[in-house]
Design a protein around this motif. Structure first.
Motif, PDB file in Angstrom:
ATOM      1  N   ILE A 305       0.892  -1.171   0.000  1.00 30.85           N
ATOM      2  CA  ILE A 305       0.000   0.000   0.000  1.00 30.85           C
ATOM      3  C   ILE A 305       0.920   1.208   0.000  1.00 30.85           C
ATOM      4  N   PHE A 306       0.782   2.055  -1.008  1.00 30.93           N
ATOM      5  CA  PHE A 306       1.566   3.294  -1.057  1.00 30.93           C
ATOM      6  C   PHE A 306       0.707   4.403  -0.462  1.00 30.93           C
ATOM      7  N   VAL A 307       1.164   4.960   0.649  1.00 29.44           N
ATOM      8  CA  VAL A 307       0.454   6.058   1.320  1.00 29.44           C
ATOM      9  C   VAL A 307       1.114   7.340   0.828  1.00 29.44           C
ATOM     10  N   ASN A 308       0.324   8.220   0.228  1.00 31.80           N
ATOM     11  CA  ASN A 308       0.908   9.351  -0.513  1.00 31.80           C
ATOM     12  C   ASN A 308       0.239  10.673  -0.170  1.00 31.80           C
ATOM     13  N   PRO A 309       0.892  11.789  -0.566  1.00 28.33           N
ATOM     14  CA  PRO A 309       0.158  13.060  -0.633  1.00 28.33           C
ATOM     15  C   PRO A 309      -0.919  12.951  -1.708  1.00 28.33           C
ATOM     16  N   ARG A 310      -1.808  13.945  -1.797  1.00 28.05           N
ATOM     17  CA  ARG A 310      -2.747  13.968  -2.922  1.00 28.05           C
ATOM     18  C   ARG A 310      -2.013  14.449  -4.165  1.00 28.05           C
ATOM     19  N   PRO A 311      -2.496  14.028  -5.347  1.00 31.28           N
ATOM     20  CA  PRO A 311      -1.830  14.497  -6.577  1.00 31.28           C
ATOM     21  C   PRO A 311      -1.726  16.021  -6.645  1.00 31.28           C
ATOM     22  N   SER A 312      -2.725  16.737  -6.073  1.00 31.03           N
ATOM     23  CA  SER A 312      -2.733  18.202  -6.173  1.00 31.03           C
ATOM     24  C   SER A 312      -1.925  18.893  -5.079  1.00 31.03           C
ATOM     25  N   ASP A 313      -1.313  18.126  -4.177  1.00 28.68           N
ATOM     26  CA  ASP A 313      -0.525  18.746  -3.098  1.00 28.68           C
ATOM     27  C   ASP A 313       0.833  19.219  -3.612  1.00 28.68           C
ATOM     28  N   ILE A 314       1.302  20.308  -3.001  1.00 29.56           N
ATOM     29  CA  ILE A 314       2.669  20.778  -3.275  1.00 29.56           C
ATOM     30  C   ILE A 314       3.528  20.225  -2.150  1.00 29.56           C
ATOM     31  N   ILE A 315       4.597  19.529  -2.491  1.00 33.02           N
ATOM     32  CA  ILE A 315       5.451  19.006  -1.414  1.00 33.02           C
ATOM     33  C   ILE A 315       6.830  19.678  -1.444  1.00 33.02           C
ATOM     34  N   GLY A 316       7.355  19.863  -0.240  1.00 35.27           N
ATOM     35  CA  GLY A 316       8.673  20.468  -0.060  1.00 35.27           C
ATOM     36  C   GLY A 316       9.016  20.331   1.407  1.00 35.27           C
ATOM     37  N   PRO A 317      10.240  20.705   1.824  1.00 36.60           N
ATOM     38  CA  PRO A 317      10.610  20.574   3.240  1.00 36.60           C
ATOM     39  C   PRO A 317       9.607  21.298   4.151  1.00 36.60           C
ATOM     40  N   LEU A 318       9.213  20.646   5.243  1.00 33.19           N
ATOM     41  CA  LEU A 318       8.227  21.227   6.165  1.00 33.19           C
ATOM     42  C   LEU A 318       8.821  22.432   6.897  1.00 33.19           C
ATOM     43  N   PRO A 319       8.000  23.471   7.127  1.00 27.63           N
ATOM     44  CA  PRO A 319       8.510  24.667   7.840  1.00 27.63           C
ATOM     45  C   PRO A 319       9.112  24.307   9.198  1.00 27.63           C
ATOM     46  N   GLU A 320       8.517  23.337   9.896  1.00 23.53           N
ATOM     47  CA  GLU A 320       9.018  22.943  11.233  1.00 23.53           C
ATOM     48  C   GLU A 320      10.455  22.431  11.159  1.00 23.53           C
ATOM     49  N   ILE A 329      17.029  21.465   1.006  1.00 23.47           N
ATOM     50  CA  ILE A 329      17.748  20.858  -0.129  1.00 23.47           C
ATOM     51  C   ILE A 329      16.784  20.476  -1.257  1.00 23.47           C
ATOM     52  N   TYR A 330      15.478  20.593  -0.965  1.00 27.69           N
ATOM     53  CA  TYR A 330      14.484  20.305  -2.002  1.00 27.69           C
ATOM     54  C   TYR A 330      13.610  21.527  -2.209  1.00 27.69           C
ATOM     55  N   LYS A 331      13.117  21.663  -3.464  1.00 28.12           N
ATOM     56  CA  LYS A 331      12.187  22.765  -3.739  1.00 28.12           C
ATOM     57  C   LYS A 331      10.751  22.276  -3.583  1.00 28.12           C
ATOM     58  N   GLN A 332       9.810  23.179  -3.784  1.00 27.24           N
ATOM     59  CA  GLN A 332       8.391  22.827  -3.713  1.00 27.24           C
ATOM     60  C   GLN A 332       7.988  22.254  -5.074  1.00 27.24           C
ATOM     61  N   VAL A 333       7.420  21.044  -5.085  1.00 25.39           N
ATOM     62  CA  VAL A 333       6.989  20.467  -6.368  1.00 25.39           C
ATOM     63  C   VAL A 333       5.543  19.961  -6.267  1.00 25.39           C
TER      64      VAL A 333
END
Ligand code: H5L
Ligand code: AKG
Ligand code: FE2
Length: 358
Positions: A305-320, A329-333
């Motif tokens: 089972i792959f637990v994922n963000p939603r396709p429409s989510d922007i992912i990048g390093p968390l502010p915390e 080291i990663y951008k928002q994608v």
């Protein structure tokens, strides 16, 4: 009925048979071939016999009987940092649920090719259900010895309407019964990132979408020349993997060239960090390369089972994670762009994550 052995294997079109007509590698295995078709021969560097396999190490096995023990959360965070992979025992997912899902997987792949192929990319009425073989045959120089059914979860109603009945109830049950464990694992992992609470936005970001795959690796002629699944890391947040008792999954030990076997443990579930969590944690938790060998004696199945963000989510390093002044080291994608990038090329180890590097 098993298809009959073609008269001339030199002129016979293996790709048309296995990929286009949907017989898969199961169809090839049923022919009783004695040699591996050349399309499946991997370059020597991808064959496990040319790799360093170590037996003095193994991925952690974590006992979850007592979630309230702070040591448990610590072990989870440590394993995610140092290995990216671990097994869990006493996790609370009933054994019948995992046995049923494995049995339904065997049933599905036992169906005639015409029935399975109704769910192929070309024939399936929905993008959320896809039967196929290898990983992405059009982009691969050498094919992988694996058939799969991949189901993207939207809702129970959509699953009732679209998912093959041979697998639907068992898959949904496994997804539901694993929910508690997924949440607790994420809570523990977030503590280690200084994230105090998993609110609704974060919940969507970490586990807003799910995909369940059924993998079938039939007995293979000349298994050492090919792979079941090539070197890759998952693009998920977390992957929850059920394997049967055959074995064959290998994990790359961090900062080394060594590969470590993941031994089947009765009742255990394998957990691994995916690229999305590596990116969200700014590289603290590791999405580690893994691969599966082909087996010359037995058929093998696995159910991730792959637990994922939603396709429409922007992912990048968390502010915390960046609060302390740590450099991202990663951008928002956009997550669906990331996943499409992964699916459009052959397995290439850890290279997908470069897509998100600054
Ligand atoms: C996956 C997508 C992008 C599909 O969106 P959709 O609009 O349907 O796009 P699409 O144009 O049909 O598909 C994009 C391409 O991906 C391929 N693809 C789509 N689904 C799959 C699939 N299940 N398996 C293989 N390829 C796929 C298609 O063939 C397309 O390639 P091409 O035909 O353009 O060459 C969308 O559902 C999404 O963003 N989902 C996010 C959640 C998600 O699914 N995450 C993935 C977790 S899977 C994960 O982490 C690991 C998977 C894995 C590892 C090793 C293997 O060997 C393997 O087989 C699978
Ligand atoms: O079959 C296995 O053990 C692992 C499969 C895998 O890595 C995947 O489907 O992403
Ligand atoms: Fe994987």
């Amino acid at each position: 009925m098993a298809p009959s052995l073609p008269m001339d294997p030199n002129t016979w079109d293996v790709i048309s048979f296995a990929v286009d007509k949907g017989h898969g590698v199961k169809g090839l295995a049923d022919l009783g071939l004695e040699t591996l078709p050349k399309q499946y021969i991997q370059p020597p560097e991808e064959q496990i016999i040319h790799s360093t396999v170590v037996t003095e190490n193994s991925i952690p096995v974590i006992d979850l009987s007592n979630w309230n023990d702070p040591m448990v959360a610590e072990q989870i965070c440590n394993a995610a940092e140092k290995w990216g992979f671990f097994q869990i025992v006493n996790h609370g997912i009933p054994i019948e649920v995992s046995e049923n899902v494995k049995e339904a997987t065997r049933q599905f792949f036992g169906l005639p090719a015409e029935q399975k192929n109704k769910h192929s990319k070309d024939n399936s009425p929905t993008n959320n259900v896809r039967y196929g073989t290898s990983f992405t045959p059009k982009a691969e120089k050498a094919l992988e010895w694996k058939d799969f059914l991949s189901l993207f979860y939207v809702s129970d109603d959509e699953a009732a309407a679209q998912w093959p009945s041979a697998f639907r109830n068992e898959a949904l049950d496994f997804m539901k019964k694993s929910e508690f464990v997924i949440r607790r694992l994420l809570q523990a992992l977030m503590k280690g990132l200084n994230v105090k609470e998993i609110d609704e936005t974060k919940e969507s970001l970490f586990m807003g979408s799910k995909r369940i795959n059924l993998n079938y690796y039939p007995k293979c002629p000349e298994p050492e020349l090919t792979v079941g699944v090539g070197r890759h890391s998952d693009v998920s947040t977390l992957t929850i993997l059920l394997q049967d008792d055959i074995g064959g999954l290998y994990v790359k030990k961090l900062d080394s060239d060594a590969w470590v076997h993941v031994p089947p443990i009765n009742g255990a579930i394998v957990i691994n960090v995916g690229d999305a969590l590596q990116i969200l944690s700014n590289g603290k938790y590791k999405s580690v390369e893994h691969r599966v060998i082909a087996n010359g004696i037995k058929n093998r199945i696995s159910v991730p089972i792959f637990v994922n963000p939603r396709p429409s989510d922007i992912i990048g390093p968390l502010p915390e994670v960046l609060e302390s002044g740590e450099k991202p080291i990663y951008k928002q994608v956009l997550y669906s762009d990331y996943v499409k990038h992964f699916f459009r090329k052959a397995h290439d180890g850890k290279e997908t994550v470069d897509f998100a590097k600054i």
